[in-house]
Design a protein around this motif. Structure first.
Motif, mmCIF file in Angstrom:
data_model
loop_
_atom_site.group_PDB
_atom_site.id
_atom_site.type_symbol
_atom_site.label_atom_id
_atom_site.label_comp_id
_atom_site.label_asym_id
_atom_site.label_seq_id
_atom_site.Cartn_x
_atom_site.Cartn_y
_atom_site.Cartn_z
ATOM 1 N N TRP A 37 -3.681 8.236 59.218
ATOM 2 C CA TRP A 37 -3.619 8.707 60.598
ATOM 3 C C TRP A 37 -4.905 8.559 61.384
ATOM 4 N N TRP A 98 -9.283 16.796 61.943
ATOM 5 C CA TRP A 98 -8.800 16.248 60.670
ATOM 6 C C TRP A 98 -9.216 17.187 59.552
ATOM 7 N N CYS A 133 -0.947 13.777 69.093
ATOM 8 C CA CYS A 133 -0.694 13.530 67.676
ATOM 9 C C CYS A 133 0.186 12.297 67.533
ATOM 10 N N ASN A 137 3.167 11.930 62.512
ATOM 11 C CA ASN A 137 2.239 12.812 61.810
ATOM 12 C C ASN A 137 2.708 14.262 61.980
ATOM 13 N N SER A 140 0.198 17.274 61.575
ATOM 14 C CA SER A 140 -0.662 17.477 62.729
ATOM 15 C C SER A 140 0.114 18.057 63.905
#
Length: 183
Positions: A37, A98, A133, A137, A140
């Motif tokens: 990602w 992250w 995002c 993902n 997230s």
């Protein structure tokens, strides 16, 4: 060093060059997980690369355009979160983050994002916080959804991720909405 205690397990610290070795170790240990990602992972190959990023965040902080913090969980580096930029004219910002694989599912990032939203909308008196995002993902995306952000849009092919484009979901939170959620 500027730091903020989120709870008894989580602490946020303004990025500093003393964090470079630990960040590089976390990136290296979770490289295949993070690169799924994060487009910068393949370009980050050494402590010098991390130090260059940290130096850029110091310039960002000095120019009053946001800041980045390391996230510490029970004394271990878990990830990074920050304001990617601040638009003072329109009183808005966006948050990027992250976290290492072993730190998922512990509420660390949700709590950290909440602190950043509080800081932006209450202490900086901004009007809007945005989080983007990648569409697929889901981990997230769960963070802004859990915090009550509104899903505002979809941007096709928004980011080149290693060898393909990914689309983004845009989430937004306004100061008035956040105050209602927090009360």
């Amino acid at each position: 060093m500027i730091k903020y205690t989120v709870d008894s397990d989580i602490e946020l610290k303004i990025l500093d060059n003393t964090h470079a070795i630990e960040i590089e170790a976390l990136v290296n240990s979770d490289r295949s997980y993070l690169r799924k990602w994060l487009p910068w992972v393949d370009k980050t190959k050494s402590v010098k690369d991390i130090e260059a990023f940290i130096d850029s965040t110091k310039n960002q902080f000095a120019s009053n355009n946001g800041f980045q913090t390391s996230i510490w969980y029970k004394g271990n580096l878990a990830g990074v979160i920050g304001f990617q930029r601040i638009d003072w004219v329109n009183r808005s910002t966006n948050i990027g983050y992250w976290i290492g694989k072993d730190y998922n599912g512990k509420g660390i990032m949700t709590k950290s994002v909440s602190v950043f939203v509080d800081y932006a909308l209450i202490h900086l008196n901004l009007n809007r916080v945005e989080i983007r995002c990648a569409e697929q993902n889901y981990r997230s995306r769960a963070i802004p959804e859990r915090l009550g952000f509104m899903k505002e849009g979809f941007v096709r092919n928004a980011e080149w991720l290693n060898d393909h484009y990914v689309s983004h979901i845009i989430y937004g939170m306004l100061a008035t909405e956040w105050r209602n959620i927090r009360n």
